[in-house]
Design an enzyme around this catalytic site. Sequence first.
Site, mmCIF file in Angstrom:
data_model
loop_
_atom_site.group_PDB
_atom_site.id
_atom_site.type_symbol
_atom_site.label_atom_id
_atom_site.label_comp_id
_atom_site.label_asym_id
_atom_site.label_seq_id
_atom_site.Cartn_x
_atom_site.Cartn_y
_atom_site.Cartn_z
ATOM 1 C CE1 TYR A 198 -3.234 -3.098 0.793
ATOM 2 C CE2 TYR A 198 -4.311 -1.239 -0.255
ATOM 3 C CZ TYR A 198 -4.291 -2.580 0.074
ATOM 4 O OH TYR A 198 -5.324 -3.385 -0.321
ATOM 5 C CG ASN A 255 -11.105 4.089 -9.210
ATOM 6 O OD1 ASN A 255 -11.202 2.883 -9.427
ATOM 7 N ND2 ASN A 255 -11.176 4.997 -10.169
ATOM 8 C CG HIS A 262 -14.163 -0.826 -3.378
ATOM 9 N ND1 HIS A 262 -13.922 -1.087 -4.713
ATOM 10 C CD2 HIS A 262 -15.298 -1.497 -3.066
ATOM 11 C CE1 HIS A 262 -14.872 -1.896 -5.180
ATOM 12 N NE2 HIS A 262 -15.706 -2.159 -4.196
ATOM 13 C CB CYS A 293 -7.641 1.030 14.899
ATOM 14 S SG CYS A 293 -7.446 -0.342 16.066
ATOM 15 C CB CYS A 328 -6.470 -0.678 21.076
ATOM 16 S SG CYS A 328 -6.290 -1.192 19.357
ATOM 17 C CB THR A 365 -15.488 -0.771 -13.782
ATOM 18 O OG1 THR A 365 -15.448 -1.898 -12.875
ATOM 19 C CG2 THR A 365 -16.864 -0.710 -14.426
HETATM 20 C C1 BV8 Z 1 -17.717 -8.846 -0.221
HETATM 21 C C2 BV8 Z 1 -9.911 -1.876 -2.337
HETATM 22 C C3 BV8 Z 1 -18.516 -10.428 1.271
HETATM 23 C C4 BV8 Z 1 -8.663 -2.628 -2.030
HETATM 24 C C5 BV8 Z 1 -11.158 -3.361 -3.807
HETATM 25 C C6 BV8 Z 1 -17.231 -15.092 -6.640
HETATM 26 C C7 BV8 Z 1 -18.210 -14.478 -7.404
HETATM 27 C C8 BV8 Z 1 -18.661 -13.195 -7.112
HETATM 28 C C9 BV8 Z 1 -18.113 -12.492 -6.032
HETATM 29 C C10 BV8 Z 1 -17.138 -13.107 -5.297
HETATM 30 C C11 BV8 Z 1 -16.686 -14.381 -5.590
HETATM 31 N N1 BV8 Z 1 -15.724 -14.696 -4.686
HETATM 32 C C12 BV8 Z 1 -15.547 -13.646 -3.851
HETATM 33 C C13 BV8 Z 1 -16.428 -12.695 -4.190
HETATM 34 C C14 BV8 Z 1 -16.624 -11.433 -3.542
HETATM 35 C C15 BV8 Z 1 -15.511 -10.466 -3.921
HETATM 36 C C16 BV8 Z 1 -15.350 -10.326 -5.425
HETATM 37 O O1 BV8 Z 1 -16.087 -9.614 -6.065
HETATM 38 N N2 BV8 Z 1 -14.350 -11.017 -5.970
HETATM 39 C C17 BV8 Z 1 -14.150 -10.931 -7.416
HETATM 40 C C18 BV8 Z 1 -12.639 -10.895 -7.699
HETATM 41 C C19 BV8 Z 1 -14.833 -12.126 -8.058
HETATM 42 N N3 BV8 Z 1 -15.959 -9.199 -3.407
HETATM 43 C C20 BV8 Z 1 -15.630 -8.870 -2.153
HETATM 44 O O2 BV8 Z 1 -14.914 -9.540 -1.442
HETATM 45 C C21 BV8 Z 1 -16.274 -7.594 -1.619
HETATM 46 N N4 BV8 Z 1 -16.830 -7.880 -0.355
HETATM 47 O O3 BV8 Z 1 -18.244 -9.426 -1.117
HETATM 48 O O4 BV8 Z 1 -17.946 -9.137 1.066
HETATM 49 C C22 BV8 Z 1 -19.310 -10.285 2.459
HETATM 50 C C23 BV8 Z 1 -20.692 -10.130 2.341
HETATM 51 C C24 BV8 Z 1 -21.432 -10.037 3.466
HETATM 52 C C25 BV8 Z 1 -20.800 -10.086 4.703
HETATM 53 C C26 BV8 Z 1 -19.410 -10.240 4.809
HETATM 54 C C27 BV8 Z 1 -18.651 -10.328 3.690
HETATM 55 C C28 BV8 Z 1 -15.234 -6.520 -1.449
HETATM 56 C C29 BV8 Z 1 -14.722 -6.100 -2.806
HETATM 57 C C30 BV8 Z 1 -13.825 -4.871 -2.633
HETATM 58 C C31 BV8 Z 1 -12.392 -5.291 -2.894
HETATM 59 N N5 BV8 Z 1 -11.533 -4.091 -2.789
HETATM 60 N N6 BV8 Z 1 -10.409 -2.272 -3.670
HETATM 61 C C32 BV8 Z 1 -7.501 -2.130 -2.835
HETATM 62 O O5 BV8 Z 1 -7.689 -1.333 -3.789
HETATM 63 O O6 BV8 Z 1 -6.366 -2.533 -2.506
HETATM 64 S S1 BV8 Z 1 -11.713 -3.766 -5.336
HETATM 65 C C33 BV8 Z 1 -10.501 -3.413 -6.523
HETATM 66 O O7 BV8 Z 1 -11.031 -3.900 -7.735
HETATM 67 C C34 BV8 Z 1 -10.234 -1.950 -6.816
HETATM 68 O O8 BV8 Z 1 -10.871 -1.045 -5.962
HETATM 69 C C35 BV8 Z 1 -10.827 -1.775 -8.228
HETATM 70 O O9 BV8 Z 1 -11.408 -0.553 -8.434
HETATM 71 C C36 BV8 Z 1 -11.841 -2.809 -8.161
HETATM 72 C C37 BV8 Z 1 -12.614 -3.228 -9.336
HETATM 73 O O10 BV8 Z 1 -11.759 -3.406 -10.396
HETATM 74 P P1 BV8 Z 1 -11.855 -2.337 -11.584
HETATM 75 O O11 BV8 Z 1 -12.011 -0.970 -11.008
HETATM 76 O O12 BV8 Z 1 -12.886 -2.788 -12.531
HETATM 77 O O13 BV8 Z 1 -10.421 -2.436 -12.162
HETATM 78 P P2 BV8 Z 1 -9.875 -3.575 -13.130
HETATM 79 O O14 BV8 Z 1 -8.398 -3.498 -13.087
HETATM 80 O O15 BV8 Z 1 -10.563 -4.877 -12.844
HETATM 81 O O16 BV8 Z 1 -10.415 -3.104 -14.584
HETATM 82 C C38 BV8 Z 1 -9.932 -1.903 -15.145
HETATM 83 C C39 BV8 Z 1 -10.823 -1.589 -16.326
HETATM 84 O O17 BV8 Z 1 -10.415 -0.350 -16.875
HETATM 85 C C40 BV8 Z 1 -10.719 -2.632 -17.439
HETATM 86 O O18 BV8 Z 1 -12.006 -2.936 -17.920
HETATM 87 C C41 BV8 Z 1 -9.910 -1.896 -18.515
HETATM 88 O O19 BV8 Z 1 -10.295 -2.276 -19.833
HETATM 89 C C42 BV8 Z 1 -10.333 -0.468 -18.271
HETATM 90 N N7 BV8 Z 1 -9.383 0.536 -18.735
HETATM 91 C C43 BV8 Z 1 -8.039 0.417 -18.900
HETATM 92 N N8 BV8 Z 1 -7.538 1.594 -19.353
HETATM 93 C C44 BV8 Z 1 -8.588 2.461 -19.453
HETATM 94 C C45 BV8 Z 1 -9.759 1.797 -19.059
HETATM 95 N N9 BV8 Z 1 -10.966 2.385 -19.041
HETATM 96 C C46 BV8 Z 1 -11.030 3.673 -19.442
HETATM 97 N N10 BV8 Z 1 -9.948 4.392 -19.827
HETATM 98 C C47 BV8 Z 1 -8.724 3.820 -19.852
HETATM 99 N N11 BV8 Z 1 -7.644 4.537 -20.241
#
Ligand code: BV8
Length: 257
Positions: free
Chosen positions: A70, A104, A121, A129, A160, A198
């Site tokens: 990070y 983001n 997010h 903490c 803490c 996204t």
């Molecule tokens: C939750 C903070 C549960 C951290 C982030 C199976 C199926 C479905 C869901 C799940 C599963 N297994 C697990 C899950 C749940 C999981 C999930 O979705 N996993 C995915 C991988 C399948 N989700 C979670 O865990 C969420 N929480 O579900 O909790 C729960 C429920 C109840 C009670 C308790 C628990 C939490 C998800 C949040 C994760 N944290 N960020 C950090 O940043 O370090 S998410 C992370 O990915 C980033 O924030 C990012 O923004 C986000 C999404 O990705 P994108 O923004 O889309 O970025 P990506 O790189 O993927 O794509 C970029 C895009 O830009 C592409 O399309 C590309 O073509 C395009 N691009 C490129 N250049 C350009 C462009 N577009 C325009 N202009 C350009 N120039």
Amino acid sequence: SPMHESIQQAAEWIAASKHLVVLTGAGVSKESGVPTFRDALDGLWARYDPQQLATAEAFRRDPKLVWDWYEYRRGLVRAADPNPGHAALAALEALRPLVIVTQNVDDLHQRAGSKDILALHGAIMRSKCFATCRGEPTVIDVAALPAFDPADGPPRCPYCGAWVRPDVVWYGETLPAGALQRAAELASAADVMLVVGTSGVVQPAASLPYLARQAGARLIEVNPRPSEITRAAHLWLEGPSGEILPQVVARVQERLR
Ligand code: BV8
């Protein structure tokens, strides 16, 4: 050109919108030099999978490794500037009410001047903490901690003693209370949703465009590549947001003049 017509059509829908919602992902910050989430791993981080680093379990296992990742990304965000795509969204907000719902964790929408932002997010520049000892989030200003050196790995919570962590939502963690609720309400009330940069993979954020479409919204996607959203979009403006968004907003300005 077909692209010209699509941009024209997008501008008409946006100019006529009453409840405009913009959903952004890492792609909107790509042209600012902030790598998208999937490519936030290069060089020394290449051997890690983000879904293995952005978890509470990874942090418990190796707090310094996760903290250093990070700190590396915070450095990229500090060195980045908002790009013309961020600026176009800020200019659009001056033309008509809109909310940016962002996945983001960078602060580029804020730095570009956007006002109504819903961060799903968290915020990478903020720390909290790990034990949420004073409620969620117990925000800790690490810069104010005595003798804090970010290279030493995570500091201890001054209240803490637990580790201090980045104030972002990790995989397996729930989104900030109320944020998802407000995002779902906005999506259900939207008449136009602009989805920018996204891959539409991460849930629950990726369900918002489908919620909007089911509620009757026009769905416009800006992305140089197809995503999980493209099949549901009424319009796909195929290109980088830094180039496409200024063109769309310029046409909205013409229509609203
Ligand atoms: C939750 C903070 C549960 C951290 C982030 C199976 C199926 C479905 C869901 C799940 C599963 N297994 C697990 C899950 C749940 C999981 C999930 O979705 N996993 C995915 C991988 C399948 N989700 C979670 O865990 C969420 N929480 O579900 O909790 C729960 C429920 C109840 C009670 C308790 C628990 C939490 C998800 C949040 C994760 N944290 N960020 C950090 O940043 O370090 S998410 C992370 O990915 C980033 O924030 C990012 O923004 C986000 C999404 O990705 P994108 O923004 O889309 O970025 P990506 O790189 O993927 O794509 C970029 C895009 O830009 C592409 O399309 C590309 O073509 C395009 N691009 C490129 N250049 C350009 C462009 N577009 C325009 N202009 C350009 N120039």
